[in-house]
Motif scaffolding. Structure first.
Motif, PDB file in Angstrom:
ATOM      1  N   ASP A 207       0.836  -1.202   0.000  1.00 14.02           N
ATOM      2  CA  ASP A 207       0.000   0.000   0.000  1.00 14.02           C
ATOM      3  C   ASP A 207       0.871   1.252   0.000  1.00 14.02           C
ATOM      4  O   ASP A 207       0.586   2.217  -0.721  1.00 14.02           O
ATOM      5  N   ARG A 208       1.931   1.231   0.781  1.00  8.70           N
ATOM      6  CA  ARG A 208       2.829   2.388   0.809  1.00  8.70           C
ATOM      7  C   ARG A 208       3.511   2.564  -0.551  1.00  8.70           C
ATOM      8  O   ARG A 208       3.638   3.669  -1.070  1.00  8.70           O
ATOM      9  N   GLU A 209       3.937   1.455  -1.128  1.00 10.78           N
ATOM     10  CA  GLU A 209       4.586   1.500  -2.446  1.00 10.78           C
ATOM     11  C   GLU A 209       3.646   2.018  -3.522  1.00 10.78           C
ATOM     12  O   GLU A 209       4.066   2.726  -4.445  1.00 10.78           O
ATOM     13  N   SER A 210       2.360   1.689  -3.403  1.00  5.60           N
ATOM     14  CA  SER A 210       1.375   2.085  -4.415  1.00  5.60           C
ATOM     15  C   SER A 210       0.758   3.442  -4.131  1.00  5.60           C
ATOM     16  O   SER A 210      -0.063   3.918  -4.919  1.00  5.60           O
ATOM     17  N   GLY A 211       1.096   4.050  -3.010  1.00  4.11           N
ATOM     18  CA  GLY A 211       0.500   5.321  -2.650  1.00  4.11           C
ATOM     19  C   GLY A 211      -0.910   5.202  -2.109  1.00  4.11           C
ATOM     20  O   GLY A 211      -1.682   6.167  -2.159  1.00  4.11           O
ATOM     21  N   LYS A 212      -1.250   4.029  -1.571  1.00  2.39           N
ATOM     22  CA  LYS A 212      -2.575   3.814  -0.995  1.00  2.39           C
ATOM     23  C   LYS A 212      -2.507   4.220   0.474  1.00  2.39           C
ATOM     24  O   LYS A 212      -1.832   3.575   1.282  1.00  2.39           O
ATOM     25  N   LEU A 213      -3.212   5.287   0.835  1.00  2.00           N
ATOM     26  CA  LEU A 213      -3.020   5.906   2.135  1.00  2.00           C
ATOM     27  C   LEU A 213      -3.913   5.300   3.212  1.00  2.00           C
ATOM     28  O   LEU A 213      -4.742   5.986   3.827  1.00  2.00           O
ATOM     29  N   THR A 214      -3.754   4.013   3.467  1.00  2.04           N
ATOM     30  CA  THR A 214      -4.402   3.417   4.631  1.00  2.04           C
ATOM     31  C   THR A 214      -3.675   3.908   5.882  1.00  2.04           C
ATOM     32  O   THR A 214      -2.546   4.409   5.812  1.00  2.04           O
ATOM     33  N   LEU A 215      -4.305   3.750   7.028  1.00  2.00           N
ATOM     34  CA  LEU A 215      -3.652   4.195   8.263  1.00  2.00           C
ATOM     35  C   LEU A 215      -2.345   3.436   8.518  1.00  2.00           C
ATOM     36  O   LEU A 215      -1.334   4.063   8.866  1.00  2.00           O
ATOM     37  N   PRO A 216      -2.289   2.110   8.369  1.00  4.26           N
ATOM     38  CA  PRO A 216      -1.007   1.425   8.565  1.00  4.26           C
ATOM     39  C   PRO A 216       0.082   1.928   7.622  1.00  4.26           C
ATOM     40  O   PRO A 216       1.250   2.026   8.019  1.00  4.26           O
ATOM     41  N   ALA A 217      -0.265   2.253   6.381  1.00  5.90           N
ATOM     42  CA  ALA A 217       0.730   2.754   5.441  1.00  5.90           C
ATOM     43  C   ALA A 217       1.228   4.126   5.847  1.00  5.90           C
ATOM     44  O   ALA A 217       2.378   4.492   5.584  1.00  5.90           O
ATOM     45  N   ARG A 218       0.393   4.899   6.522  1.00  5.77           N
ATOM     46  CA  ARG A 218       0.779   6.255   6.915  1.00  5.77           C
ATOM     47  C   ARG A 218       1.554   6.288   8.228  1.00  5.77           C
ATOM     48  O   ARG A 218       2.514   7.057   8.358  1.00  5.77           O
ATOM     49  N   VAL A 219       1.135   5.475   9.207  1.00  9.13           N
ATOM     50  CA  VAL A 219       1.747   5.599  10.534  1.00  9.13           C
ATOM     51  C   VAL A 219       2.496   4.354  10.967  1.00  9.13           C
ATOM     52  O   VAL A 219       3.157   4.370  12.014  1.00  9.13           O
ATOM     53  N   GLY A 220       2.401   3.262  10.200  1.00  9.91           N
ATOM     54  CA  GLY A 220       3.060   2.019  10.574  1.00  9.91           C
ATOM     55  C   GLY A 220       2.120   1.082  11.325  1.00  9.91           C
ATOM     56  O   GLY A 220       1.132   1.516  11.926  1.00  9.91           O
ATOM     57  N   GLY A 221       2.452  -0.185  11.296  1.00 11.80           N
ATOM     58  CA  GLY A 221       1.578  -1.204  11.850  1.00 11.80           C
ATOM     59  C   GLY A 221       1.385  -1.119  13.351  1.00 11.80           C
ATOM     60  O   GLY A 221       0.277  -1.318  13.849  1.00 11.80           O
ATOM     61  N   GLU A 222       2.452  -0.822  14.101  1.00  9.96           N
ATOM     62  CA  GLU A 222       2.336  -0.802  15.557  1.00  9.96           C
ATOM     63  C   GLU A 222       1.459   0.345  16.028  1.00  9.96           C
ATOM     64  O   GLU A 222       0.610   0.178  16.922  1.00  9.96           O
ATOM     65  N   ARG A 223       1.629   1.521  15.447  1.00  6.51           N
ATOM     66  CA  ARG A 223       0.765   2.641  15.828  1.00  6.51           C
ATOM     67  C   ARG A 223      -0.674   2.384  15.408  1.00  6.51           C
ATOM     68  O   ARG A 223      -1.615   2.734  16.137  1.00  6.51           O
ATOM     69  N   ALA A 224      -0.850   1.777  14.252  1.00  6.31           N
ATOM     70  CA  ALA A 224      -2.201   1.442  13.799  1.00  6.31           C
ATOM     71  C   ALA A 224      -2.857   0.445  14.748  1.00  6.31           C
ATOM     72  O   ALA A 224      -4.067   0.513  15.002  1.00  6.31           O
ATOM     73  N   ALA A 225      -2.070  -0.482  15.288  1.00  4.54           N
ATOM     74  CA  ALA A 225      -2.615  -1.464  16.235  1.00  4.54           C
ATOM     75  C   ALA A 225      -3.152  -0.764  17.475  1.00  4.54           C
ATOM     76  O   ALA A 225      -4.227  -1.122  17.999  1.00  4.54           O
ATOM     77  N   TRP A 226      -2.436   0.240  17.955  1.00  9.22           N
ATOM     78  CA  TRP A 226      -2.923   0.980  19.124  1.00  9.22           C
ATOM     79  C   TRP A 226      -4.142   1.829  18.777  1.00  9.22           C
ATOM     80  O   TRP A 226      -5.008   2.055  19.636  1.00  9.22           O
ATOM     81  N   ALA A 227      -4.233   2.290  17.538  1.00 13.22           N
ATOM     82  CA  ALA A 227      -5.442   3.005  17.110  1.00 13.22           C
ATOM     83  C   ALA A 227      -6.653   2.084  17.148  1.00 13.22           C
ATOM     84  O   ALA A 227      -7.760   2.499  17.533  1.00 13.22           O
TER      85      ALA A 227
END
Length: 302
Positions: A207-227
């Motif tokens: 997603d990051r490579e493709s420019g798909k701005l999901t929350l994990p792609a923007r902030v990383g998996g660990e921060r997304a997990a806490w979200a």
């Protein structure tokens, strides 16, 4: 015969049938709310029609999304049961044209069914709700909006699953719009947003490579997990109001989503492509599905 069996297997794979639960449960919940408020039993023909609507909606979603995301899916080296598309286009098992045609057929069938239900039940609101369900996916995956690439994809999923679907089931069973328990929707919205974020966790690199701005792609998996934990925590805060709006209380049943949610950050390290990422996503999905099961079971037993 072998070619026919392989084609059938490809269509089953493309259909991603386990994701039916995301659609079926909110539709059933809306119907149970309507009949319990009116003190009568489910109208069985309507029940079948509404759940068939859900089948068509889910198939439209997975077929259309695969068609729209095929280039991103080709870059995805960390697919799981929950994410990365069905892989039938990546593997060359079906053609883009076949999948796109199937999506259109499902959309037309979904609208036709909704028109029929609207006439049979005297509920014209079902037609714009069906259009809204289709429009949300279009806005998610397709130009000009393509919001999954602009940071709004998870919000669209949340609105569709926790808002449009329960309302569709409610209206189909004769529920009055003015009496719809919006507090219950507010209770369900945060956990469904968390679930949408969770299913994007394994796809973070592509997603990051493709420019798909999901929350994990923007902030990383660990921060997304806490979200995800924070969103489910908000759902717990809203539980007394949401469940109370349909005459229910949380009780000990809330322990299941709580435990599942707490497992999300504890399952680590969980990089994309690992077994632990699948367990992390499964925990988040369990938290959401068990949350929606609370009012479902409560209303069914009432």
């Amino acid at each position: 015969m072998k070619v026919g069996r392989e084609t059938l297997r490809a269509w089953i794979q493309a259909s991603r049938l386990p994701s039916q639960s995301y659609i079926a449960l909110p539709l059933l919940l809306g119907q149970l709310i309507a009949v319990r408020m009116q003190g009568r039993a489910l109208e069985l023909g309507t029940l079948v029609g509404v759940q068939l609507f859900g089948v068509l909606d889910q198939l439209f979603i997975v077929y259309a999304n695969d068609h729209a995301d095929q280039e991103t899916d080709r870059r995805n080296r960390t697919p799981t049961l929950f994410s990365g598309g069905s892989r039938v286009l990546v593997e060359g098992r079906l053609s883009p044209r076949a999948l796109g045609t199937a999506a259109i057929v499902c959309a037309v069938a979904l609208l036709s069914l909704s028109v029929g239900l609207a006439v049979a039940r005297g509920a014209p609101l079902l037609v714009p709700l069906a259009v809204a369900a289709l429009a949300l996916l279009w806005a998610y995956s397709h130009p000009p909006l393509r919001l999954s690439y602009r940071g709004g994809g998870e919000l669209l999923q949340m609105v569709g699953v926790a808002g449009v679907l329960p309302l569709y089931g409610y209206v189909a069973q004769g529920g009055e719009l003015g009496r719809f328990p919006w507090a219950l929707v507010m209770f369900l919205l945060p956990t469904h947003l968390g679930c949408a974020i969770a299913t994007a966790l394994p796809d973070e690199p592509s997603d990051r490579e493709s420019g798909k701005l999901t929350l994990p792609a923007r902030v990383g998996g660990e921060r997304a997990a806490w979200a995800i934990v924070a969103l489910n925590g908000l759902t717990w805060v809203l539980a007394p109001f949401g469940l109370g709006s349909v005459g229910l209380s949380a009780g000990l049943g809330l322990l299941v989503p709580v435990v599942a949610t707490l497992a999300v950050p504890l399952i680590r390290p969980a990089p994309p492509g690992s077994r632990l990422i699948q367990l992390r996503v499964a925990a988040a999905i369990t938290a959401t599905l068990s949350t929606i099961a609370l009012p479902l079971v409560g209303l069914a037993l009432a």
